[in-house]
Design a protein around this motif. Structure first.
Motif, mmCIF file in Angstrom:
data_model
loop_
_atom_site.group_PDB
_atom_site.id
_atom_site.type_symbol
_atom_site.label_atom_id
_atom_site.label_comp_id
_atom_site.label_asym_id
_atom_site.label_seq_id
_atom_site.Cartn_x
_atom_site.Cartn_y
_atom_site.Cartn_z
ATOM 1 N N VAL A 145 1.245 -1.297 0.135
ATOM 2 C CA VAL A 145 0.214 0.141 0.372
ATOM 3 C C VAL A 145 1.031 1.398 0.358
ATOM 4 C CG1 VAL A 145 -1.121 1.887 1.285
ATOM 5 C CG2 VAL A 145 -2.072 -1.166 0.907
ATOM 6 N N VAL A 146 1.849 1.007 1.011
ATOM 7 C CA VAL A 146 2.663 2.757 0.701
ATOM 8 C C VAL A 146 3.703 3.030 -0.641
ATOM 9 C CG1 VAL A 146 4.631 3.648 2.088
ATOM 10 C CG2 VAL A 146 2.517 1.972 3.564
ATOM 11 N N ALA A 151 3.409 6.929 -4.685
ATOM 12 C CA ALA A 151 3.162 7.506 -5.607
ATOM 13 C C ALA A 151 2.106 8.620 -6.401
ATOM 14 C CB ALA A 151 3.462 6.385 -6.251
ATOM 15 N N GLU A 152 0.861 7.651 -5.681
ATOM 16 C CA GLU A 152 -0.534 9.225 -6.150
ATOM 17 C C GLU A 152 -0.239 10.757 -4.973
ATOM 18 O OE1 GLU A 152 -4.462 9.583 -7.302
ATOM 19 O OE2 GLU A 152 -2.409 8.622 -7.881
ATOM 20 N N LEU A 189 -6.532 6.103 -0.743
ATOM 21 C CA LEU A 189 -5.331 5.336 0.360
ATOM 22 C C LEU A 189 -6.584 4.276 1.100
ATOM 23 C CD1 LEU A 189 -2.863 4.117 2.567
ATOM 24 C CD2 LEU A 189 -4.578 6.019 3.483
ATOM 25 N N TYR A 190 -7.670 4.468 0.692
ATOM 26 C CA TYR A 190 -8.252 3.717 1.348
ATOM 27 C C TYR A 190 -9.771 2.424 0.361
ATOM 28 C CZ TYR A 190 -13.229 2.106 3.437
ATOM 29 O OH TYR A 190 -14.611 1.602 3.523
ATOM 30 N N THR A 193 -5.923 -0.028 0.447
ATOM 31 C CA THR A 193 -6.025 -0.883 1.408
ATOM 32 C C THR A 193 -7.027 -1.798 1.608
ATOM 33 O OG1 THR A 193 -4.946 1.277 2.770
ATOM 34 C CG2 THR A 193 -5.857 -0.316 3.680
ATOM 35 N N VAL A 194 -8.619 -1.667 1.325
ATOM 36 C CA VAL A 194 -9.511 -2.851 1.529
ATOM 37 C C VAL A 194 -9.505 -3.422 -0.393
ATOM 38 C CG1 VAL A 194 -11.613 -3.227 0.937
ATOM 39 C CG2 VAL A 194 -10.942 -1.223 2.413
ATOM 40 N N ILE A 195 -8.620 -3.172 -1.058
ATOM 41 C CA ILE A 195 -8.130 -4.207 -2.088
ATOM 42 C C ILE A 195 -7.005 -4.826 -1.467
ATOM 43 C CG2 ILE A 195 -7.655 -4.246 -4.345
ATOM 44 C CD1 ILE A 195 -9.193 -1.822 -5.683
#
Length: 439
Positions: A145-146, A151-152, A189-190, A193-195
């Motif tokens: 995730v990080v 990058a985003e 981020l949400y 992270t869920v994926i």
């Protein structure tokens, strides 16, 4: 007496959906993480909060970002022609992940879903290894995730900082842009992270079965009973069927959604007079890499457990051969059946003499061999208590009942993942190559 019987019948008729747990168990950190992610639905209030956050960050914020902040009148660097594909791809896979995760936690409970209620009949090695893997799961989640989030963040901060005058706002320019940027980053981020959370949970389920198979393989190195070996293998196959049944819809729909997203990205980026560069298509490439990475976590975990389960068949066949040959040599040489033969005795002294010059090769290949399907001989403990017919029946059972992760009857083995990996990686690399080359 009748009252007690009726009470017992009523109690047994209720469907068992949750497992008794306590707040200070080994899942405390995971429960805290679910509450922090607002996906905990243990109470009606947390469920309302969970669904509210899901609607806000998965539907509302992406819709506002696309229809209000897309900035169709911006210059070529700040124009976002692929934003619709990015938002639809992330939101659709995040919706699938959130619905599946909510269904898992609500229906089974976290403890039962992660098979912690079944660890009492496993060995200490399995329990300790599974607990360590559980503690590593959040670290693995952050590893995926990080980098995507960093990058985003770089892209969004550049986009808002360099094109603020082109963006609609209410009130102060800097405050409006800061709020819009933070909301978009929180939404990204949400969703990611869920994926990745559901993918990591699937990996954790598969890792438990890997530990059980590794522990199960030790039965071929001791004097084991065929009935106990069969019973343990049936238990592992049953848990693999449970995992396959729970995740088969998620795996299939994830494969369809990710592949559709890659094809849509490919089609929209290959239209005539399409300008591709890191500013216009960078977010699209990042979205593609994120979704493909999540899909590969699923496929690699499923393929690994399938390969390990099928390696048990090779191990059982090797055990059967070693026991049969050693038993035959024991009868020919009038050796006591209870005597335990060494691995080299199975094929005579010639093997030891011929392998004397290959010690260096064995040392080099030791780290490359599979821990189950390797070239090491198995000491023939079992022939003294297990007949040839029983061993042959057990090997035949393994050959015709290979365990693994299945999706509606299709086994996810190495051939399957090689085909899927080739298609998905080709699409991602093509898009990434076009984006970087046009920079």
């Amino acid at each position: 007496m009748d009252d007690n019987r009726e009470a017992l019948m009523r109690r047994n008729s209720r469907k068992f959906t949750r497992c008794v747990s306590h707040a200070q168990d080994e899942l405390q950190s995971f429960r805290s993480y679910l509450r922090w992610m607002c996906v905990d639905q243990s109470t009606i209030w947390t469920a309302c909060l969970s669904w509210s956050m899901f609607v806000l960050f998965t539907i509302v914020v992406p819709a506002i970002s696309h229809f209000v902040l897309a900035c169709s009148t911006c210059d070529s660097r700040h124009d976002r022609p692929y934003d619709s594909v990015v938002q639809l791809s992330l939101s659709s896979v995040a919706t699938l992940s959130f619905v599946c995760l909510s269904n898992f936690v609500r229906k089974y409970g976290l403890r039962r879903f992660l098979f912690f209620d079944k660890l009492w009949d496993d060995s200490e090695t399995v329990r300790r290894g599974y607990t360590e893997q559980l503690n590593r799961s959040l670290k693995i989640l952050s590893i995926f995730v990080v980098p995507c989030f960093v990058a985003e963040c770089a892209y969004k901060i550049w986009w808002y900082a360099s094109g603020a005058s082109q963006i609609p706002f209410l009130g102060h320019v800097v405050v409006s842009d800061a709020v819009a940027c933070i909301m978009e980053l929180c939404s990204w981020l949400y969703r990611t992270t869920v994926i990745f959370l559901v993918c990591v949970l699937f990996r954790l389920n598969c890792h438990l079965q890997l530990l059980r198979l590794q522990d199960f393989a030790t039965v071929f190195h001791v004097d084991s009973d065929v009935g106990s070996v069969l019973s343990e293998h049936l238990r592992i196959r049953r848990h693999l069927r449970i995992i396959s049944h729970r995740f088969r819809g998620f795996i299939l729909l994830s494969l369809i959604l990710v592949t559709s997203s890659q094809f849509a990205s490919l089609l929209i980026s290959t239209k005539a007079r399409t300008e591709l560069n890191i500013f216009r298509a960078g977010e699209l490439a990042l979205c593609s890499m994120t979704l493909v990475a999540a899909l590969l976590i699923l496929l690699r975990s499923a393929t690994k457990i399938t390969h390990k389960a099928q390696a048990v068949t090779c191990l059982a066949a090797k055990w059967h051969v070693c026991a049969t040959l050693d038993s035959f040599e024991a009868v020919q040489g009038d050796v006591a059946p209870a005597q335990v033969a060494s691995p080299n005795d199975v094929f005579g002294d010639g093997v030891e003499e011929q392998s004397g010059g290959d010690d260096d090769d064995d040392d080099e290949a030791e780290g490359e061999e599979d821990d189950l399907d390797n070239t090491k001989f198995i000491p023939a403990y079992a022939y003294s208590t297990i007949s040839f017919q029983k061993r042959q029946a057990l090997v035949t059972y393994f050959e015709n009942n290979r365990a693994g992760i299945t999706v509606y009857g299709f086994t996810l083995d190495r051939t399957t993942i090689h085909s899927i990996f080739g298609v998905e990686l080709a699409l991602v690399l093509w898009l990434l190559g076009k984006t970087i080359n046009a920079l």
